[in-house]
Every structure is written in structure tokens, then in C-alpha cells.
Design a protein around this motif. Structure first.
Motif, PDB file in Angstrom:
ATOM      1  N   ASN A  94      94.737  64.307  31.960  1.00  0.00           N
ATOM      2  CA  ASN A  94      95.411  63.118  31.522  1.00  0.00           C
ATOM      3  C   ASN A  94      95.417  62.487  32.671  1.00  0.00           C
ATOM      4  N   ASN A 109      90.794  65.359  27.892  1.00  0.00           N
ATOM      5  CA  ASN A 109      91.487  64.048  27.841  1.00  0.00           C
ATOM      6  C   ASN A 109      91.677  63.534  29.235  1.00  0.00           C
ATOM      7  N   ALA A 155      87.608  64.494  23.988  1.00  0.00           N
ATOM      8  CA  ALA A 155      88.557  63.651  24.463  1.00  0.00           C
ATOM      9  C   ALA A 155      88.754  62.839  24.903  1.00  0.00           C
TER      10      ALA A 155
END
Length: 270
Positions: A223, A128, A155
Motif C-alpha cells: 500500500n 492493497n 483489495a
């Protein structure tokens, strides 16, 4: 080498629009092509992955300054297309692409092939990660500190995004990179390959100096905004935090660089 005798000077030509369109992910995926900007990136492309290079666009002045790159293109059988500064600028999303760009086919490899290259080493796993500059910087750090591969989840940002490619400064072509695998499947494959899975996260109870980096392992990076999801941390063998003296935190690229350097120091450097 086949060289166009005519200087490309029409910034509105179909060829220019075609190259410019590679700035969009959908076009890159459909055409299976991407753009590499600047002498350093192009040099590394031609030196390490010349077989995937398709075209080299450069200004006459850049050709004079970088005769070695023209020579590499010649050796690789890449078509050299001289063009004006205006044409080159119209092909990219940067005002100053440093005199040259190359168009190339993707260089990523299947996950199994990337993991087969690990041996007794370590890998970086991006889950991510959405910021192109961060992704490129992690890839560059992985290259600098001797990681065996970089594994990028489905992702995460497209590694062929022009900003990612620029920020790797050629490291994209130096080590195996696998893309497009869901995070859970990616981590399961790492464990099946015998890698210890280490989550890099500020919530970790294991401090980096105490982490076991003596065995083959994978650093899992999350992330930029929210880090690693709890379910991803639960899939890891350990959660490792970086001791910080005063700053509130480190950004993703900085944290990844510190962790990868630690692995290099423990496993590879004397």
C-alpha cells in the motif's frame, strides 16, 4: 465495419449517459464493460485486444487525424460512432479526452493462466494498492521491463478505473493481468508455480543489488501509505530494500519501477 451515418450530438442522450456511467465501478462490473480514452490507449486496445472492443466514439477531426485507428477498428469489426466534442466530453470524467474513446470488455485472465505465462521470467504483485495512478504506472513499468504478468489482489484498485486505464497508456493490453485474488492465496499460487517471492519494502535487510534475481520471481508491492503488512512480509522468501542516498523514501510507483528494471537487467537484458 458498421458506421452510424448520423453524428451523435445530444450530450444528454441515453447512450451518452450509459457510457458515462462506466466511470462507476459497480456499473463496470455489472455490464462487464469499461472505457479506454485517447488515441494511444485506443490504438493499443485495437492492436492487441481488438476482439474485446465494442464501440469507438470519435470526433470527425480525430477520425481525419487518426485514420490508422479507424482502419484498426474496421479490421476488428468495431462499430464506429462519430460524435461532437461536447458528446465525447460528456461521456468521460476528463475535460479533454483527445478526440476519441472506446468501450471494451474486460481483458483480465484467470490467475492460473497468468502464472502459466511466467516461464523463466518475473511478475509484479499489487497488494492493497489503492491509488489509480500508481497502479497504472506499475503496470506500465511491468510492461516496459518485460514482466510476464501483473497480479492484482482483491483489495487493490479496480484496474478498469478510468485513471488506471489512462495511466497504463495501453500497457493494460500488452501482458496478462489477473485480478481479484486474496493476497495469501495469490502468494501461495506464485510459490506453487516455482516463483521466489520478494517483498519490496524499506524494512528489508537485503539490499536490491544483493537480491537473487537470477531465478523466476515475483515482486510484491504494498500500500502507498503503510507498505506491506507484517503478515504479508512473512509469506515472502525475502524482503528487499532499495538503497537510497538522500531522499527519505520512494513512492510506490518509483520503487516498483526500480525493482522491475533490476529484474529486467538481470534476467532479460544482455
Amino acid at each position: 465495419m458498421t458506421t452510424d451515418p448520423d453524428l451523435l450530438s445530444n450530450a444528454r442522450s441515453e447512450r451518452v449517459r450509459s457510457v458515462r456511467s462506466l466511470g462507476r465501478r459497480a456499473v463496470r462490473e455489472r455490464q462487464r464493460l469499461f472505457v479506454v480514452e485517447g488515441p494511444q490507449g485506443v490504438r493499443e486496445l485495437l492492436s492487441y485486444a481488438g476482439s474485446v472492443a465494442r464501440d469507438l466514439y470519435l470526433t470527425p477531426s480525430a477520425a481525419e487525424r487518426h485514420a490508422d485507428i479507424v482502419g484498426l477498428a474496421e479490421q476488428a469489426g468495431v462499430r464506429v460512432r462519430p460524435c461532437t466534442d461536447e458528446v465525447l466530453a460528456a461521456m468521460t470524467d476528463t475535460p479533454h479526452p483527445q478526440g476519441m474513446i472506446a468501450v471494451a470488455a474486460p481483458v483480465d485472465v484467470p490467475l492460473a493462466e497468468a502464472l502459466a505465462a511466467v516461464g523463466d521470467g518475473f511478475v509484479a504483485v499489487l497488494t492493497n494498492v489503492r491509488d489509480p495512478g500508481n497502479a497504472g504506472t506499475v503496470l506500465r513499468a511491468a510492461d516496459a521491463f518485460g514482466a510476464s504478468a501483473v497480479l492484482v489482489s482483491d483489495a487493490s484498485v479496480d484496474i478498469y478505473n478510468p485513471k488506471v486505464v489512462r495511466s497504463t497508456v495501453g500497457s493494460l493490453f500488452h501482458l496478462p493481468v489477473s485480478v481479484g485474488t486474496p493476497v495469501a492465496e495469490l502468494l501461495a499460487a506464485c510459490q506453487a508455480a516455482g516463483l521466489r517471492i520478494l517483498a519490496a519494502d524499506g524494512s528489508g535487510t537485503t539490499s536490491l543489488p544483493d537480491a537473487d534475481l537470477s531465478v523466476p520471481h515475483a515482486w510484491v508491492m504494498g500500500n502507498e501509505a503503510w507498505g506491506l503488512e507484517p503478515e504479508v512480509r512473512d509469506l515472502c522468501d525475502d524482503v528487499v530494500s532499495i538503497p537510497i542516498v538522500r531522499a527519505e523514501s520512494l513512492n510506490l510507483a518509483m520503487a516498483a519501477t526500480v525493482c522491475l528494471h533490476a529484474s529486467s537487467s538481470r534476467m532479460l537484458l544482455p
